[in-house]
Design a protein around this motif. Structure first.
Motif, PDB file in Angstrom:
ATOM      1  N   LYS A   1       0.635  -1.188  -0.068  1.00  0.00           N
ATOM      2  CA  LYS A   1       0.111  -0.047  -0.249  1.00  0.00           C
ATOM      3  C   LYS A   1       0.814   1.202   0.047  1.00  0.00           C
ATOM      4  O   LYS A   1       0.539   2.109  -0.595  1.00  0.00           O
ATOM      5  CB  LYS A   1      -0.922  -0.139   1.253  1.00  0.00           C
ATOM      6  N   GLU A   2       1.873   1.164   0.633  1.00  0.00           N
ATOM      7  CA  GLU A   2       2.895   2.484   0.788  1.00  0.00           C
ATOM      8  C   GLU A   2       3.404   2.647  -0.553  1.00  0.00           C
ATOM      9  O   GLU A   2       3.811   3.597  -1.033  1.00  0.00           O
ATOM     10  CB  GLU A   2       3.909   2.262   2.019  1.00  0.00           C
ATOM     11  N   VAL A   3       3.687   1.377  -1.053  1.00  0.00           N
ATOM     12  CA  VAL A   3       4.587   1.604  -2.495  1.00  0.00           C
ATOM     13  C   VAL A   3       3.628   2.097  -3.461  1.00  0.00           C
ATOM     14  O   VAL A   3       3.918   2.829  -4.544  1.00  0.00           O
ATOM     15  CB  VAL A   3       5.235   0.134  -2.857  1.00  0.00           C
ATOM     16  N   GLU A   4       2.432   1.800  -3.359  1.00  0.00           N
ATOM     17  CA  GLU A   4       1.241   2.244  -4.359  1.00  0.00           C
ATOM     18  C   GLU A   4       1.053   3.685  -4.088  1.00  0.00           C
ATOM     19  O   GLU A   4       1.087   4.329  -5.082  1.00  0.00           O
ATOM     20  CB  GLU A   4      -0.048   1.531  -3.976  1.00  0.00           C
ATOM     21  N   ASN A   5       1.086   4.136  -2.878  1.00  0.00           N
ATOM     22  CA  ASN A   5       0.885   5.529  -2.699  1.00  0.00           C
ATOM     23  C   ASN A   5       2.159   6.246  -3.045  1.00  0.00           C
ATOM     24  O   ASN A   5       1.868   7.604  -3.689  1.00  0.00           O
ATOM     25  CB  ASN A   5       1.011   5.842  -0.973  1.00  0.00           C
ATOM     26  N   ILE A   6       3.188   5.702  -2.941  1.00  0.00           N
ATOM     27  CA  ILE A   6       4.510   6.477  -3.369  1.00  0.00           C
ATOM     28  C   ILE A   6       4.448   6.508  -5.090  1.00  0.00           C
ATOM     29  O   ILE A   6       4.699   7.508  -5.716  1.00  0.00           O
ATOM     30  CB  ILE A   6       5.680   5.759  -2.922  1.00  0.00           C
ATOM     31  N   SER A   7       3.831   5.442  -5.654  1.00  0.00           N
ATOM     32  CA  SER A   7       4.077   5.499  -7.112  1.00  0.00           C
ATOM     33  C   SER A   7       3.019   6.548  -7.569  1.00  0.00           C
ATOM     34  O   SER A   7       3.323   7.223  -8.643  1.00  0.00           O
ATOM     35  CB  SER A   7       3.436   3.950  -7.599  1.00  0.00           C
ATOM     36  N   GLU A   8       1.668   6.361  -6.847  1.00  0.00           N
ATOM     37  CA  GLU A   8       0.679   7.441  -7.230  1.00  0.00           C
ATOM     38  C   GLU A   8       1.143   8.982  -7.198  1.00  0.00           C
ATOM     39  O   GLU A   8       1.071   9.694  -8.272  1.00  0.00           O
ATOM     40  CB  GLU A   8      -0.627   7.314  -6.638  1.00  0.00           C
ATOM     41  N   ASN A   9       2.092   9.192  -6.139  1.00  0.00           N
ATOM     42  CA  ASN A   9       2.467  10.582  -5.864  1.00  0.00           C
ATOM     43  C   ASN A   9       3.605  10.962  -7.113  1.00  0.00           C
ATOM     44  O   ASN A   9       3.710  12.173  -7.427  1.00  0.00           O
ATOM     45  CB  ASN A   9       3.203  10.667  -4.411  1.00  0.00           C
ATOM     46  N   ILE A  10       4.214   9.697  -7.308  1.00  0.00           N
ATOM     47  CA  ILE A  10       5.350   9.960  -8.444  1.00  0.00           C
ATOM     48  C   ILE A  10       4.552  10.384  -9.661  1.00  0.00           C
ATOM     49  O   ILE A  10       5.198  11.280 -10.395  1.00  0.00           O
ATOM     50  CB  ILE A  10       6.084   8.846  -8.491  1.00  0.00           C
ATOM     51  N   LYS A  11       3.528   9.652  -9.819  1.00  0.00           N
ATOM     52  CA  LYS A  11       2.653   9.899 -11.130  1.00  0.00           C
ATOM     53  C   LYS A  11       2.115  11.177 -11.113  1.00  0.00           C
ATOM     54  O   LYS A  11       2.393  12.079 -12.105  1.00  0.00           O
ATOM     55  CB  LYS A  11       1.663   8.914 -11.349  1.00  0.00           C
ATOM     56  N   LEU A  12       1.525  11.630 -10.158  1.00  0.00           N
ATOM     57  CA  LEU A  12       1.199  13.202 -10.007  1.00  0.00           C
ATOM     58  C   LEU A  12       2.392  14.128 -10.175  1.00  0.00           C
ATOM     59  O   LEU A  12       2.052  15.124 -10.922  1.00  0.00           O
ATOM     60  CB  LEU A  12       0.504  13.527  -8.502  1.00  0.00           C
ATOM     61  N   ASN A  13       3.554  13.833  -9.582  1.00  0.00           N
ATOM     62  CA  ASN A  13       4.453  14.791  -9.695  1.00  0.00           C
ATOM     63  C   ASN A  13       5.024  14.844 -11.198  1.00  0.00           C
ATOM     64  O   ASN A  13       5.499  15.983 -11.616  1.00  0.00           O
ATOM     65  CB  ASN A  13       5.641  14.473  -8.862  1.00  0.00           C
TER      66      ASN A  13
ATOM     67  N   THR B   1       3.142  14.135 -13.639  1.00  0.00           N
ATOM     68  CA  THR B   1       2.418  14.958 -14.485  1.00  0.00           C
ATOM     69  C   THR B   1       2.553  16.611 -14.155  1.00  0.00           C
ATOM     70  O   THR B   1       2.722  17.223 -15.383  1.00  0.00           O
ATOM     71  CB  THR B   1       0.861  14.581 -14.084  1.00  0.00           C
ATOM     72  N   GLU B   2       2.726  17.003 -13.041  1.00  0.00           N
ATOM     73  CA  GLU B   2       2.944  18.251 -12.668  1.00  0.00           C
ATOM     74  C   GLU B   2       4.256  18.732 -13.525  1.00  0.00           C
ATOM     75  O   GLU B   2       4.294  19.987 -14.198  1.00  0.00           O
ATOM     76  CB  GLU B   2       3.249  18.669 -11.381  1.00  0.00           C
ATOM     77  N   ILE B   3       5.407  17.935 -13.339  1.00  0.00           N
ATOM     78  CA  ILE B   3       6.687  18.294 -14.048  1.00  0.00           C
ATOM     79  C   ILE B   3       6.499  18.329 -15.683  1.00  0.00           C
ATOM     80  O   ILE B   3       7.026  19.533 -16.415  1.00  0.00           O
ATOM     81  CB  ILE B   3       7.711  17.263 -13.822  1.00  0.00           C
ATOM     82  N   SER B   4       5.794  17.759 -16.222  1.00  0.00           N
ATOM     83  CA  SER B   4       5.581  17.579 -17.669  1.00  0.00           C
ATOM     84  C   SER B   4       4.743  18.844 -18.028  1.00  0.00           C
ATOM     85  O   SER B   4       5.284  19.520 -19.047  1.00  0.00           O
ATOM     86  CB  SER B   4       4.833  16.337 -18.086  1.00  0.00           C
ATOM     87  N   GLU B   5       3.830  19.372 -17.133  1.00  0.00           N
ATOM     88  CA  GLU B   5       3.134  20.500 -17.531  1.00  0.00           C
ATOM     89  C   GLU B   5       4.033  21.849 -17.360  1.00  0.00           C
ATOM     90  O   GLU B   5       3.993  22.847 -18.262  1.00  0.00           O
ATOM     91  CB  GLU B   5       1.914  20.567 -16.545  1.00  0.00           C
ATOM     92  N   THR B   6       4.855  21.678 -16.435  1.00  0.00           N
ATOM     93  CA  THR B   6       5.548  22.913 -16.149  1.00  0.00           C
ATOM     94  C   THR B   6       6.577  22.992 -17.241  1.00  0.00           C
ATOM     95  O   THR B   6       7.314  24.046 -17.906  1.00  0.00           O
ATOM     96  CB  THR B   6       6.572  22.680 -14.898  1.00  0.00           C
ATOM     97  N   ILE B   7       7.289  21.704 -17.695  1.00  0.00           N
ATOM     98  CA  ILE B   7       8.360  21.691 -19.029  1.00  0.00           C
ATOM     99  C   ILE B   7       7.432  22.402 -20.288  1.00  0.00           C
ATOM    100  O   ILE B   7       8.184  23.062 -20.791  1.00  0.00           O
ATOM    101  CB  ILE B   7       8.571  20.387 -19.209  1.00  0.00           C
ATOM    102  N   GLU B   8       6.413  21.923 -20.462  1.00  0.00           N
ATOM    103  CA  GLU B   8       5.805  22.383 -21.486  1.00  0.00           C
ATOM    104  C   GLU B   8       5.496  24.012 -21.338  1.00  0.00           C
ATOM    105  O   GLU B   8       5.497  24.590 -22.637  1.00  0.00           O
ATOM    106  CB  GLU B   8       4.078  21.768 -21.530  1.00  0.00           C
ATOM    107  N   SER B   9       4.964  24.468 -20.395  1.00  0.00           N
ATOM    108  CA  SER B   9       4.788  25.929 -20.015  1.00  0.00           C
ATOM    109  C   SER B   9       6.293  26.719 -20.556  1.00  0.00           C
ATOM    110  O   SER B   9       6.354  27.501 -21.060  1.00  0.00           O
ATOM    111  CB  SER B   9       4.323  26.119 -18.709  1.00  0.00           C
ATOM    112  N   LEU B  10       7.307  26.071 -19.869  1.00  0.00           N
ATOM    113  CA  LEU B  10       8.628  26.599 -19.790  1.00  0.00           C
ATOM    114  C   LEU B  10       8.990  26.762 -21.581  1.00  0.00           C
ATOM    115  O   LEU B  10       9.591  27.600 -21.893  1.00  0.00           O
ATOM    116  CB  LEU B  10       9.836  25.966 -19.125  1.00  0.00           C
TER     117      LEU B  10
END
Length: 118
Positions: free
Chosen positions: A22-34, A36-45
């Protein structure tokens, strides 16, 4: 009895593994969210970079079409500097003249006296 201990131990291990999963799944989900945010930031840049490059290109073309502007800007900077120096000199002269006027007024009043009018 040993079998019971073994089952308890395996059950405990299984529960612990489920918690870890469950911890690994939560960490994996956080990584996916991050991610996505990083990809959006890169596109904006990237978009900002393209806009900036376009504006720089526009300035370069403008200055290539009007080479006299660079000289005019240099001339204006020089005139501004000269104007500031002159303003400073004028300010000092005005202060000096005011001091001299005060001295002359004092001498005049010593010689001529003060006139009071009713």
């Amino acid at each position: 009895m040993r079998l019971k201990k073994f089952f308890k131990k395996t059950d405990s291990i299984y529960t612990n593994l489920q918690l870890r999963l469950k911890e690994v799944e939560n960490i994996s989900e956080n990584i996916k969210l991050n991610q996505t945010e990083i990809s959006e930031t890169i596109e904006s840049l990237k978009q900002s970079s393209l806009t900036l490059e376009d504006k720089i290109s526009t300035f370069e073309v403008f200055f290539e079409e009007h080479p006299e502007l660079e000289d005019e800007i240099t001339t204006l900077e020089s005139q501004l500097s000269s104007s500031k120096e002159n303003a400073s000199k004028i300010s000092l002269l005005l202060k000096g003249f005011s001091e001299k006027k005060s001295e002359i007024d004092e001498i005049y009043y010593e010689i001529a006296g003060y006139d009071e009018t009713d």
